[in-house]
Design a protein around this motif. Structure first.
Motif, mmCIF file in Angstrom:
data_model
loop_
_atom_site.group_PDB
_atom_site.id
_atom_site.type_symbol
_atom_site.label_atom_id
_atom_site.label_comp_id
_atom_site.label_asym_id
_atom_site.label_seq_id
_atom_site.Cartn_x
_atom_site.Cartn_y
_atom_site.Cartn_z
ATOM 1 N N LYS A 89 3.965 6.174 2.154
ATOM 2 C CA LYS A 89 2.559 6.095 1.785
ATOM 3 C C LYS A 89 1.967 7.418 1.304
ATOM 4 O O LYS A 89 2.365 8.484 1.758
ATOM 5 C CB LYS A 89 1.738 5.614 2.991
ATOM 6 C CG LYS A 89 2.086 4.217 3.458
ATOM 7 C CD LYS A 89 1.209 3.845 4.632
ATOM 8 C CE LYS A 89 -0.240 4.106 4.311
ATOM 9 N NZ LYS A 89 -1.137 3.599 5.364
ATOM 10 N N VAL B 97 -5.360 3.725 4.034
ATOM 11 C CA VAL B 97 -4.723 3.542 2.721
ATOM 12 C C VAL B 97 -5.618 4.103 1.625
ATOM 13 O O VAL B 97 -6.793 4.388 1.847
ATOM 14 C CB VAL B 97 -4.450 2.046 2.429
ATOM 15 C CG1 VAL B 97 -3.555 1.451 3.500
ATOM 16 C CG2 VAL B 97 -5.752 1.271 2.335
ATOM 17 N N THR B 98 -5.059 4.269 0.455
ATOM 18 C CA THR B 98 -5.857 4.780 -0.668
ATOM 19 C C THR B 98 -6.777 3.690 -1.195
ATOM 20 O O THR B 98 -6.513 2.501 -1.021
ATOM 21 C CB THR B 98 -4.941 5.250 -1.810
ATOM 22 O OG1 THR B 98 -4.178 4.134 -2.273
ATOM 23 C CG2 THR B 98 -4.005 6.340 -1.337
ATOM 24 N N THR C 232 1.590 0.327 6.808
ATOM 25 C CA THR C 232 1.643 -0.117 5.413
ATOM 26 C C THR C 232 1.126 -1.551 5.320
ATOM 27 O O THR C 232 1.425 -2.380 6.186
ATOM 28 C CB THR C 232 3.093 -0.059 4.887
ATOM 29 O OG1 THR C 232 3.596 1.261 5.065
ATOM 30 C CG2 THR C 232 3.138 -0.415 3.410
ATOM 31 N N ARG D 36 2.478 3.695 -1.970
ATOM 32 C CA ARG D 36 2.366 4.041 -3.392
ATOM 33 C C ARG D 36 3.526 4.885 -3.918
ATOM 34 O O ARG D 36 3.662 5.090 -5.115
ATOM 35 C CB ARG D 36 1.048 4.754 -3.665
ATOM 36 C CG ARG D 36 -0.185 4.050 -3.124
ATOM 37 C CD ARG D 36 -1.195 3.798 -4.208
ATOM 38 N NE ARG D 36 -0.692 2.861 -5.180
ATOM 39 C CZ ARG D 36 -0.618 1.538 -4.995
ATOM 40 N NH1 ARG D 36 -1.024 0.996 -3.881
ATOM 41 N NH2 ARG D 36 -0.140 0.774 -5.941
ATOM 42 N N LEU E 259 -9.785 7.807 0.406
ATOM 43 C CA LEU E 259 -9.007 6.964 1.313
ATOM 44 C C LEU E 259 -9.945 5.975 1.979
ATOM 45 O O LEU E 259 -11.162 6.147 1.963
ATOM 46 C CB LEU E 259 -8.331 7.834 2.384
ATOM 47 C CG LEU E 259 -7.267 8.815 1.874
ATOM 48 C CD1 LEU E 259 -6.857 9.791 2.960
ATOM 49 C CD2 LEU E 259 -6.056 8.046 1.361
ATOM 50 N N ALA F 261 -5.528 0.829 9.504
ATOM 51 C CA ALA F 261 -4.596 1.292 8.474
ATOM 52 C C ALA F 261 -5.337 2.199 7.515
ATOM 53 O O ALA F 261 -6.393 1.841 6.999
ATOM 54 C CB ALA F 261 -3.992 0.104 7.726
ATOM 55 N N SER G 80 -4.972 1.350 -3.316
ATOM 56 C CA SER G 80 -4.297 0.238 -2.640
ATOM 57 C C SER G 80 -5.267 -0.877 -2.290
ATOM 58 O O SER G 80 -4.927 -2.060 -2.358
ATOM 59 C CB SER G 80 -3.606 0.744 -1.372
ATOM 60 O OG SER G 80 -2.518 1.574 -1.702
ATOM 61 N N ASP H 25 -2.087 6.349 9.338
ATOM 62 C CA ASP H 25 -1.444 6.652 8.068
ATOM 63 C C ASP H 25 0.024 6.217 8.057
ATOM 64 O O ASP H 25 0.748 6.459 7.095
ATOM 65 C CB ASP H 25 -1.576 8.141 7.725
ATOM 66 C CG ASP H 25 -0.895 9.034 8.749
ATOM 67 O OD1 ASP H 25 -0.267 8.493 9.679
ATOM 68 O OD2 ASP H 25 -0.991 10.262 8.620
ATOM 69 N N SER I 230 0.821 -1.206 0.000
ATOM 70 C CA SER I 230 0.000 0.000 0.000
ATOM 71 C C SER I 230 0.857 1.258 0.000
ATOM 72 O O SER I 230 0.336 2.359 0.044
ATOM 73 C CB SER I 230 -0.938 -0.003 1.210
ATOM 74 O OG SER I 230 -0.192 0.084 2.408
#
Lengths: 233, 233
Positions: free
Chosen positions: A218, B197-198, B149, A164, B180, B195, B201, B146, A162
């Motif tokens: 990230k 993440v986008t 990972t 990026r 997100l 977590a 992801s 954030d 994750s």
DNA sequence: GTCGGTTATATCGATGAGGAAACAACGGCA
DNA sequence: TGCCGTTGTTTCCTCATCGATATAACCGAC
């Protein structure tokens, strides 16, 4: 003299602000067992301190169990609610302090693609995915050194992750701290990317200047902000 | 009503504090081209504003190029130095704001091993390497969402990385935000690890509830802080 | 019942930050 | 040269916060 980042942390509730000053008062009460001694010890007036407690309790609920009269004249102790509030404040302060202490690398660039709150920023180091402001394309991207993860360069390409943002880089220098180290990375740009890692990691990855290494961070932890706050409206 | 974390950012230099209020003043000067109009627009007194500028310049160097007399009576513009100061302040505020907005997972635990400022904290989720306080072993460890990972569970074991905290986990839920997503992770503890993440992801890793996933975060980005001694001493 | 140290409450004063107003100095420009 | 809207400077006032002080109420221990 150097520019020194600082802050005042606060916890708001119903319009009342719980501050560092209140923390001192509550902790002094816990230590001395009475509001009176606490105020005296802090060289504050008892009356103001007492009024402040009442004001805080109006919004935050009971913080101090106060007994008027009785053995020893009475006294005060903190409630569990109060302890939780202190814990929350301590956490907030620790986080803020962490922010002011950690080095970060700043890249100047332009937002060339937007996808809601996310976007791609074109910098001289390449494209960086980040959380971007909506007001302007002229931005700076800050990458916190403690958010950069290093991987052995010969490891499998990190497609299934994750993180990026990935940069193949070369170690230029390692600045040893106590138990942490700042690894300076050449990523083919004017600015060097800094990664804060443990000495353990330096050993595990066998990092020495000149080595190739993969640096990742990230999108969600990377924030862009306007170069000049726009004077629009 | 909810507890609301807030802050006042400052930049100190030689004992003088540059605050949000000063930012407003400088930006108003940039917008209106004169200190006089700026003060009027902000509904502040000219005299105080002028004195404040002088006071700031005493420590921070020239911030405003002021011309008395001349075309239009004169006027004021910001110096490059001033713009840099504003930029720095904006960056600091953006970081602080980010911190107050990001979810984090908090684990309670005990420091079972110390190595300078670093240490190992034993929690119900397992051992966590973090920056630990020196005063007490009774701590809480905060992990910013954030900073976590995610990696495909079937990927090669991540030995060659600087992320020293690694947890095999199971996705229990995915809370979609704008671009997100918060991925809730079962790591065999009372608390779920979050977590951030986008959405990209989420798709790349093909995450759905029930999936196994490897969650990693760095020691250098993880901070433990003291739990207030409830009723000791 | 008295003692003693506490909480609770009101009033006054000190302090500091900022506003209001007045006035001098400045320097292109018509 | 006078005009004009600035910057620079001073004096006085307002307001909010907090300290200082005084007094009452409280209640277990002796």
């Amino acid at each position: 003299m150097e520019l020194d980042a600082d802050f005042d942390a606060k916890l708001d509730k119903s319009g009342v602000r719980f501050t560092e000053r209140d923390v001192e008062l509550l902790e002094a009460i816990r230590e001395h067992g009475s509001l009176n001694k606490a105020a005296t010890e802090l060289e504050r007036s008892y009356s103001r301190s007492q009024q402040r407690i009442v004001e805080l309790e109006d919004s935050f609920g009971q913080l101090v169990k106060r007994q008027r009269g009785g053995s020893g004249g009475g006294g005060s102790t903190l409630t569990e609610n109060s302890e939780q509030l202190l814990g929350e404040f301590a956490r907030l302060e620790a986080e803020f302090t962490g922010l002011t202490e950690v080095e970060e690398t700043v890249f100047r660039g332009n937002v060339i693609y937007r996808d809601g709150e996310l976007g791609t920023v074109e910098t001289d180091a390449g494209d960086i995915r980040a959380i971007v402001p909506s007001v302007t394309d002229d931005v700076r991207v800050a990458v916190r050194s403690d958010a950069v993860t290093l991987h052995a360069a010969n490891s499998v390409p990190e497609t299934k992750t994750s993180a990026r943002n990935q940069f193949q880089s070369t170690v230029t220098d390692i600045v040893d701290g106590d138990r942490l180290a700042q690894v300076m990375l050449d990523i083919d740009a004017d600015t060097e990317l800094i990664a804060l890692v443990t000495q353990t990691s330096v050993k595990t990855l066998e990092l020495t200047p000149g080595d190739a290494v993969l640096a990742t961070f990230k999108t969600a932890g990377t924030r862009a902000y306007p170069v000049n706050p726009p004077y629009s409206e």
